[in-house]
Design an enzyme around this catalytic site. Structure first.
Site, PDB file in Angstrom:
ATOM      1  N   LYS A   3       0.815  -1.225   0.000  1.00 25.96           N
ATOM      2  CA  LYS A   3       0.000   0.000   0.000  1.00 25.96           C
ATOM      3  C   LYS A   3       0.843   1.267   0.000  1.00 25.96           C
ATOM      4  O   LYS A   3       0.348   2.330  -0.340  1.00 25.96           O
ATOM      5  CB  LYS A   3      -0.965   0.012   1.200  1.00 25.96           C
ATOM      6  CG  LYS A   3      -2.098  -0.999   1.079  1.00 25.96           C
ATOM      7  CD  LYS A   3      -3.224  -0.693   2.065  1.00 25.96           C
ATOM      8  CE  LYS A   3      -4.424  -1.596   1.847  1.00 25.96           C
ATOM      9  NZ  LYS A   3      -5.504  -1.352   2.796  1.00 25.96           N
ATOM     10  N   LYS A   9      -8.546 -11.147  -5.417  1.00 29.37           N
ATOM     11  CA  LYS A   9      -9.754 -11.321  -4.619  1.00 29.37           C
ATOM     12  C   LYS A   9     -10.697 -10.136  -4.816  1.00 29.37           C
ATOM     13  O   LYS A   9     -10.243  -9.019  -5.066  1.00 29.37           O
ATOM     14  CB  LYS A   9      -9.409 -11.513  -3.145  1.00 29.37           C
ATOM     15  CG  LYS A   9      -9.131 -10.233  -2.397  1.00 29.37           C
ATOM     16  CD  LYS A   9      -9.182 -10.481  -0.896  1.00 29.37           C
ATOM     17  CE  LYS A   9      -9.138  -9.172  -0.126  1.00 29.37           C
ATOM     18  NZ  LYS A   9     -10.391  -8.405  -0.172  1.00 29.37           N
ATOM     19  N   LYS A  18     -13.308  -4.208  -1.689  1.00 31.32           N
ATOM     20  CA  LYS A  18     -14.079  -2.960  -1.659  1.00 31.32           C
ATOM     21  C   LYS A  18     -13.335  -1.850  -2.360  1.00 31.32           C
ATOM     22  O   LYS A  18     -13.923  -0.911  -2.847  1.00 31.32           O
ATOM     23  CB  LYS A  18     -14.300  -2.520  -0.202  1.00 31.32           C
ATOM     24  CG  LYS A  18     -15.338  -3.321   0.534  1.00 31.32           C
ATOM     25  CD  LYS A  18     -15.652  -2.645   1.860  1.00 31.32           C
ATOM     26  CE  LYS A  18     -15.112  -3.488   2.990  1.00 31.32           C
ATOM     27  NZ  LYS A  18     -13.788  -3.051   3.430  1.00 31.32           N
TER      28      LYS A  18
HETATM   29  P1  ATP Z   1     -10.475  -3.497   1.499  1.00 21.52           P
HETATM   30  O1  ATP Z   1     -10.261  -3.458   0.010  1.00 21.52           O
HETATM   31  O2  ATP Z   1     -10.843  -2.167   2.114  1.00 21.52           O
HETATM   32  O3  ATP Z   1      -9.374  -4.195   2.252  1.00 21.52           O
HETATM   33  P2  ATP Z   1     -12.026  -5.906   1.664  1.00 21.52           P
HETATM   34  O4  ATP Z   1     -12.960  -6.211   0.573  1.00 21.52           O
HETATM   35  O5  ATP Z   1     -10.736  -6.645   1.707  1.00 21.52           O
HETATM   36  O6  ATP Z   1     -11.816  -4.343   1.660  1.00 21.52           O
HETATM   37  P3  ATP Z   1     -12.250  -5.990   4.544  1.00 21.52           P
HETATM   38  O7  ATP Z   1     -13.079  -4.979   5.258  1.00 21.52           O
HETATM   39  O8  ATP Z   1     -10.777  -5.818   4.509  1.00 21.52           O
HETATM   40  O9  ATP Z   1     -12.806  -6.098   3.036  1.00 21.52           O
HETATM   41  O10 ATP Z   1     -12.572  -7.432   5.096  1.00 21.52           O
HETATM   42  C1  ATP Z   1     -13.764  -7.757   5.796  1.00 21.52           C
HETATM   43  C2  ATP Z   1     -13.851  -9.261   5.938  1.00 21.52           C
HETATM   44  O11 ATP Z   1     -14.181  -9.846   4.664  1.00 21.52           O
HETATM   45  C3  ATP Z   1     -12.544  -9.917   6.375  1.00 21.52           C
HETATM   46  O12 ATP Z   1     -12.863 -10.975   7.269  1.00 21.52           O
HETATM   47  C4  ATP Z   1     -11.960 -10.463   5.076  1.00 21.52           C
HETATM   48  O13 ATP Z   1     -11.120 -11.595   5.300  1.00 21.52           O
HETATM   49  C5  ATP Z   1     -13.227 -10.846   4.313  1.00 21.52           C
HETATM   50  N1  ATP Z   1     -13.031 -10.759   2.857  1.00 21.52           N
HETATM   51  C6  ATP Z   1     -12.625  -9.650   2.176  1.00 21.52           C
HETATM   52  N2  ATP Z   1     -12.599  -9.906   0.865  1.00 21.52           N
HETATM   53  C7  ATP Z   1     -12.974 -11.193   0.685  1.00 21.52           C
HETATM   54  C8  ATP Z   1     -13.144 -12.043  -0.464  1.00 21.52           C
HETATM   55  N3  ATP Z   1     -12.933 -11.591  -1.679  1.00 21.52           N
HETATM   56  N4  ATP Z   1     -13.560 -13.316  -0.264  1.00 21.52           N
HETATM   57  C9  ATP Z   1     -13.793 -13.768   0.990  1.00 21.52           C
HETATM   58  N5  ATP Z   1     -13.645 -13.038   2.110  1.00 21.52           N
HETATM   59  C10 ATP Z   1     -13.248 -11.749   1.970  1.00 21.52           C
HETATM   60 MG    MG Z   2      -9.171  -6.129   3.170  1.00 19.74          MG
END
Ligand code: ATP
Ligand code: MG
Length: 321
Positions: free
Chosen positions: A113, A194, A197
């Site tokens: 990052k 993956k 968000k």
């Molecule tokens: P960011 O891009 O802000 O990191 P993110 O999509 O990774 O967002 P987080 O808020 O970091 O979401 O994660 C929230 C929860 O969702 C965590 O437990 C993470 O392991 C799970 N998670 C995030 N993305 C995935 C995915 N693509 N598949 C399964 N679980 C996920």
């Molecule tokens: Mg994340």
């Protein structure tokens, strides 16, 4: 034996998506009766990178609303807004005092990052220490972590053990529990990354209208093999669609299925999962005061545990009561 206490965190950096639901939210809801769970909306983490204040606020409220809409029962699972329990930041500081600069700078997520060349916030460097505080504050002994967070969980274990060794038994050392591989949802437009968000374009947000969900799945990247089978190396897109279908319905697609038929099946399965959440969300979104009340009551509920942990840590590290 200590009861199982789980902490699952969400960053209000954007809209919750299908990956968050299948990988984190559904397991949290499924474990509600067996484990003491805490859902944490980690708004302090959302400001470790460029952020808009109004968006973080709106996203935190939307996430809390969606957690409730998806079935988190606040009577059993407090939904804690990190910034409303000040002990998170106090413990963060105490843990910084047992963290090496090099140790923090070595974290892969920090390197990734901060690699862009733009300004890097000091809080991005210390983010994993705040995450350690989130976990240790509540004596959580189980933390579901995906690959992206396993290094941070390892750091949490290191810091807890180091603190305990140096200053006397203070923290519960948590175990990471891995969600099963099928619960890792990949980006529809780039199935080698993956779903996230904050990056990628092929995301299915939980509040996307049905036609948007259908279009995103219809446009999902596939391949030229024309065979429906799990092959993460050569057919990551199809493997992802099969994984989503299996996670939603518990069923595998028929072997002879065409890509079009598979996509229609996945669309129906995802829609069946999202429709009730969307409907419940619409009801709850009309009553933000209720959601805020849940957050306030959840903070009240967990604060004594947080205060006890911080008091223990303060005493151990050398502060006067
Ligand atoms: P960011 O891009 O802000 O990191 P993110 O999509 O990774 O967002 P987080 O808020 O970091 O979401 O994660 C929230 C929860 O969702 C965590 O437990 C993470 O392991 C799970 N998670 C995030 N993305 C995935 C995915 N693509 N598949 C399964 N679980 C996920
Ligand atoms: Mg994340």
């Amino acid at each position: 034996m200590a009861p199982t206490r789980r902490l699952t965190g969400f960053q209000p950096t954007g809209r919750l998506h299908l990956g968050n639901l299948l990988g984190a939210l559904r397991p949290l809801i499924a474990a509600q009766s067996a484990a003491e769970s805490i859902a944490l909306i980690a708004d302090l983490h959302a400001m470790t990178v460029d952020h808009h204040p109004s968006e973080v606020r709106a996203s935190a409220l939307e996430q809390a609303t969606l957690l409730l809409a998806a079935g988190v029962d606040p009577a059993r699972t407090p939904i804690v807004l990190q910034s409303q329990v000040r002990e998170h930041t106090e413990l963060h500081y105490l843990l910084e005092c047992v963290t090496g600069y090099g140790e923090a700078a070595r974290m892969i997520q920090f390197k990734e990052k901060s690699a862009g060349g733009g300004p890097v916030r000091l809080s991005l460097l210390t983010y994993p220490v705040l995450m350690s505080a989130d976990i240790l504050l509540y004596d959580a002994n189980q933390v579901p972590v995906g690959d992206d967070q396993s290094q941070h969980l390892e750091l949490t274990r290191t810091l807890a053990t180091r603190f305990n060794t140096r200053y006397g038994a203070t923290f519960t050392v948590p175990e990471g529990i891995r969600p099963d591989a099928a619960a890792r949802v990949m980006d529809m437009a780039d199935p080698t990354s993956k779903m996230s968000k904050t990056s990628g374009t092929g995301r299915i947000a939980l509040l996307d209208p049905p036609e948007v969900v259908r279009r995103t799945i219809a446009r999902a990247v596939t391949d030229e093999f024309a065979v429906v089978r799990r092959d993460p190396e050569r057919q990551p897109g199809i493997t992802n669609l099969i994984g989503i279908l299996a996670a939603c319905t518990g069923q595998e697609p028929a072997d002879q299925s065409s890509y079009g038929a598979l996509k229609r099946q996945v669309t129906d399965a995802v829609e069946a999962l999202l429709a009730p959440i969307r409907a419940r969300h619409a009801e709850l979104a009309d009553d933000p005061a209720y959601v805020r009340k849940v957050l306030a009551e959840s903070a009240e509920l967990v604060r004594p545990t947080a205060a006890t942990t911080v008091a223990r840590a303060r005493r151990a590290i050398g502060l006067l009561d």
